[in-house]
Design a protein around this motif. Sequence first.
Motif, mmCIF file in Angstrom:
data_model
loop_
_atom_site.group_PDB
_atom_site.id
_atom_site.type_symbol
_atom_site.label_atom_id
_atom_site.label_comp_id
_atom_site.label_asym_id
_atom_site.label_seq_id
_atom_site.Cartn_x
_atom_site.Cartn_y
_atom_site.Cartn_z
ATOM 1 N N THR A 1 -19.892 6.685 -15.429
ATOM 2 C CA THR A 1 -21.001 6.268 -16.301
ATOM 3 C C THR A 1 -20.499 5.784 -17.665
ATOM 4 N N ASP A 2 -19.218 5.993 -17.957
ATOM 5 C CA ASP A 2 -18.690 5.483 -19.232
ATOM 6 C C ASP A 2 -17.277 4.942 -19.005
ATOM 7 N N TRP A 3 -17.101 3.638 -19.158
ATOM 8 C CA TRP A 3 -15.798 3.008 -18.901
ATOM 9 C C TRP A 3 -14.919 3.002 -20.145
ATOM 10 N N ASP A 4 -15.486 3.407 -21.275
ATOM 11 C CA ASP A 4 -14.695 3.423 -22.504
ATOM 12 C C ASP A 4 -14.064 4.790 -22.768
ATOM 13 N N ALA A 5 -14.514 5.799 -22.005
ATOM 14 C CA ALA A 5 -13.944 7.140 -22.164
ATOM 15 C C ALA A 5 -12.734 7.283 -21.238
ATOM 16 N N PRO A 6 -11.788 8.198 -21.568
ATOM 17 C CA PRO A 6 -10.684 8.472 -20.631
ATOM 18 C C PRO A 6 -11.252 8.936 -19.282
ATOM 19 N N HIS B 1 -11.316 11.279 -17.069
ATOM 20 C CA HIS B 1 -12.027 12.518 -16.737
ATOM 21 C C HIS B 1 -13.320 12.670 -17.531
ATOM 22 N N ARG B 2 -13.479 11.871 -18.606
ATOM 23 C CA ARG B 2 -14.614 12.123 -19.503
ATOM 24 C C ARG B 2 -15.740 11.094 -19.385
ATOM 25 N N GLY B 3 -15.649 10.224 -18.377
ATOM 26 C CA GLY B 3 -16.703 9.212 -18.222
ATOM 27 C C GLY B 3 -17.400 9.304 -16.871
ATOM 28 N N LEU B 4 -17.381 10.488 -16.281
ATOM 29 C CA LEU B 4 -17.954 10.650 -14.933
ATOM 30 C C LEU B 4 -19.268 11.434 -14.964
ATOM 31 N N SER B 5 -20.097 11.220 -13.973
ATOM 32 C CA SER B 5 -21.343 11.989 -13.853
ATOM 33 C C SER B 5 -21.593 12.296 -12.384
ATOM 34 N N GLY C 1 -26.052 18.490 -14.329
ATOM 35 C CA GLY C 1 -25.344 18.748 -15.584
ATOM 36 C C GLY C 1 -25.649 17.638 -16.577
ATOM 37 N N THR C 2 -24.687 17.327 -17.429
ATOM 38 C CA THR C 2 -24.955 16.290 -18.422
ATOM 39 C C THR C 2 -24.156 15.021 -18.117
ATOM 40 N N GLU C 3 -24.680 13.895 -18.647
ATOM 41 C CA GLU C 3 -24.038 12.604 -18.394
ATOM 42 C C GLU C 3 -22.624 12.627 -18.974
ATOM 43 N N ASN C 4 -21.693 12.110 -18.252
ATOM 44 C CA ASN C 4 -20.272 12.026 -18.619
ATOM 45 C C ASN C 4 -19.530 13.368 -18.564
ATOM 46 N N GLY D 1 -19.404 14.920 -15.614
ATOM 47 C CA GLY D 1 -19.346 15.075 -14.161
ATOM 48 C C GLY D 1 -18.060 15.727 -13.680
ATOM 49 N N TRP D 2 -17.001 15.655 -14.490
ATOM 50 C CA TRP D 2 -15.741 16.267 -14.045
ATOM 51 C C TRP D 2 -15.903 17.784 -13.938
ATOM 52 N N THR D 3 -16.635 18.361 -14.899
ATOM 53 C CA THR D 3 -16.876 19.816 -14.857
ATOM 54 C C THR D 3 -17.663 20.163 -13.591
ATOM 55 N N VAL D 4 -18.686 19.350 -13.304
ATOM 56 C CA VAL D 4 -19.513 19.608 -12.121
ATOM 57 C C VAL D 4 -18.673 19.401 -10.853
ATOM 58 N N GLY D 5 -17.879 18.318 -10.855
ATOM 59 C CA GLY D 5 -17.036 18.028 -9.699
ATOM 60 C C GLY D 5 -16.011 19.134 -9.465
ATOM 61 N N GLN D 6 -15.474 19.669 -10.544
ATOM 62 C CA GLN D 6 -14.488 20.749 -10.412
ATOM 63 C C GLN D 6 -15.117 21.957 -9.736
ATOM 64 N N ARG D 7 -16.373 22.226 -10.109
ATOM 65 C CA ARG D 7 -17.045 23.376 -9.494
ATOM 66 C C ARG D 7 -17.258 23.107 -7.990
ATOM 67 N N GLN D 8 -17.600 21.862 -7.699
ATOM 68 C CA GLN D 8 -17.786 21.526 -6.284
ATOM 69 C C GLN D 8 -16.463 21.660 -5.516
ATOM 70 N N LEU D 9 -15.373 21.205 -6.155
ATOM 71 C CA LEU D 9 -14.072 21.297 -5.488
ATOM 72 C C LEU D 9 -13.633 22.751 -5.324
ATOM 73 N N PHE D 10 -14.031 23.592 -6.279
ATOM 74 C CA PHE D 10 -13.739 25.028 -6.137
ATOM 75 C C PHE D 10 -14.374 25.550 -4.846
ATOM 76 N N TYR D 11 -15.666 25.190 -4.651
ATOM 77 C CA TYR D 11 -16.345 25.654 -3.431
ATOM 78 C C TYR D 11 -15.751 25.005 -2.188
ATOM 79 N N GLU D 12 -15.260 23.779 -2.340
ATOM 80 C CA GLU D 12 -14.648 23.114 -1.181
ATOM 81 C C GLU D 12 -13.362 23.835 -0.780
ATOM 82 N N ARG D 13 -12.523 24.146 -1.784
ATOM 83 C CA ARG D 13 -11.268 24.842 -1.455
ATOM 84 C C ARG D 13 -11.567 26.195 -0.813
ATOM 85 N N GLN D 14 -12.580 26.848 -1.364
ATOM 86 C CA GLN D 14 -12.944 28.160 -0.843
ATOM 87 C C GLN D 14 -13.442 28.041 0.607
ATOM 88 N N ALA D 15 -14.265 27.010 0.863
ATOM 89 C CA ALA D 15 -14.812 26.836 2.218
ATOM 90 C C ALA D 15 -13.714 26.430 3.191
#
Length: 427
Positions: free
Chosen positions: A193-198, A200-204, A246-249, A251-265
């Motif tokens: 959602t943000d191409w000007d941010a690094p 990890h910080r422009g995802l949602s 979560g909040t716009e941009n 998404g990395w925090t949200v994605g990390q939580r999803q990946l945590f559950y993926e690794r666990q599963a």
Amino acid sequence: MLVTNIPGHDRVGEFMSDQLESVEDFRIRARAWLSENMPKLDPAKEYNTNRVADREWVEHRALQKKLFAGGFAGICFPKEYGGQGLSPAHQAAFTEESVSYEMPLRLNVPSLSICSGMLLDMGSEEQKQTYLRGAISGEMILCQFLSEPSGGSDLAGLLTRAQRDGDTYIINGQKCWSTFAYAADFATCLVRTDWDAPKHRGLSMIIVPVHDDATHLQRVRMVDGSEEFCEEFFTDLVVPAGNLVGTENDGWTVGQRQLFYERQAVGGGSPYVSGQPPTRGGSSATVEEVARAVGKDKDPATREIVGWQSALDTVNHQLIKRITVGMASGEYPAMASSMMRLAHAEIPQHKMDVMLDIAGDEAVTSVVGGDGYLRSVGVQFLMRQGASLGGGSSEMSRNMISERVLMMPREMAADRDVPFREVRRGR
Ligand SMILES: Cc1cc2nc3c(=O)[nH]c(=O)nc-3n(C[C@H](O)[C@H](O)[C@H](O)COP(=O)(O)OP(=O)(O)OC[C@H]3O[C@@H](n4cnc5c(N)ncnc54)[C@H](O)[C@@H]3O)c2cc1C
């Protein structure tokens, strides 16, 4: 005494054992309910095949609805979202009691254990009431739209874009390797959602409908004939802005939580998985069964291999237990789930290799047109690489263990603080 909920989780300690039905009372209640309500496994039916028939989805949705109506769906999810608010020990008891019944196993991963786990932690109240309750009740199936053709390991480098337009987002791009997307209703989709941010910080993270006129979904045919994977092409897909998790941009925090559950599963330690695959037929053949099937069970060298694999399986089982308990108590960080994930790739791959060695060439030739153990061994061998890719590759798991568990220096990344627009991308 505390009965903890999810390893490394904020709600650790939510369940006080003296407030819950005892595990033994629950087990007795579950046993009686299962025998009255769930279909027994059919000896004539083949389970655990790589090929999932479309009718299986209809059956599994119906089974999940039955569990929900009976008060046995989402055992470790909170009651306010349709779960039972019970502990992993209750879930383990239910899984033990349900081994001889048909269970809606297809809904476990990714719908319940990964997407729903993430939504419970990161979703808004409305999202939890809609999607989490929908998944637990069997009304909805959720899947993940993360990977893209340009790379899955470098997830933060994804290119699918979402543009805010009033109360909506407009999504364009492509996802791939989405497990069982064809059978799902909604996906948790990571977009830029943000191409000007690094990077990890422009995802949602945005919840999107899987079936929409603006999405072209196609199934990917694998070498064994299975079609579990899909790829999706979005052309101006419009979704309500309220679908942002979560909040716009962030998404990395949200994605990390999803990946945590993926690794666990994927690692075998999810509290949200209910039931276990039947231990006969299809991909669950043991090394011992294969040795017997090909008449090598008396051969000393083969017996040594069987013993070695059995020891590895025991180590894997104990590792899952130890890490799950360690994360729940805070002894290990949440990233320790990468250790389970890694073992769950290496040990099954070792098993697939030795099974092929024992079964011999016939396992390979029976992939097309064959049946029984030999075909199952051949097909598993062809799929062996998937074990160290799905849920994040083994190399990525090793990186995480070294950087986030052992706290060793981080891998060099030239694009870490560079606006994503300026990051050089391969052609
Ligand atoms: C069974 C299965 C189910 C899946 N389900 C889904 C799903 O539902 N949804 C979804 O979005 N995706 C899914 N995937 C895709 C999966 O997440 C990706 O395959 C995985 O993240 C690896 O990405 P890639 O395939 O693009 O490989 P690449 O990222 O191209 O990597 C190729 C190889 O290079 C290695 N590599 C890459 N970067 C580094 C580095 N920095 N250091 C060392 N080695 C490196 C990798 O480890 C790997 O071995 C699934 C995959 C499988 C096998």
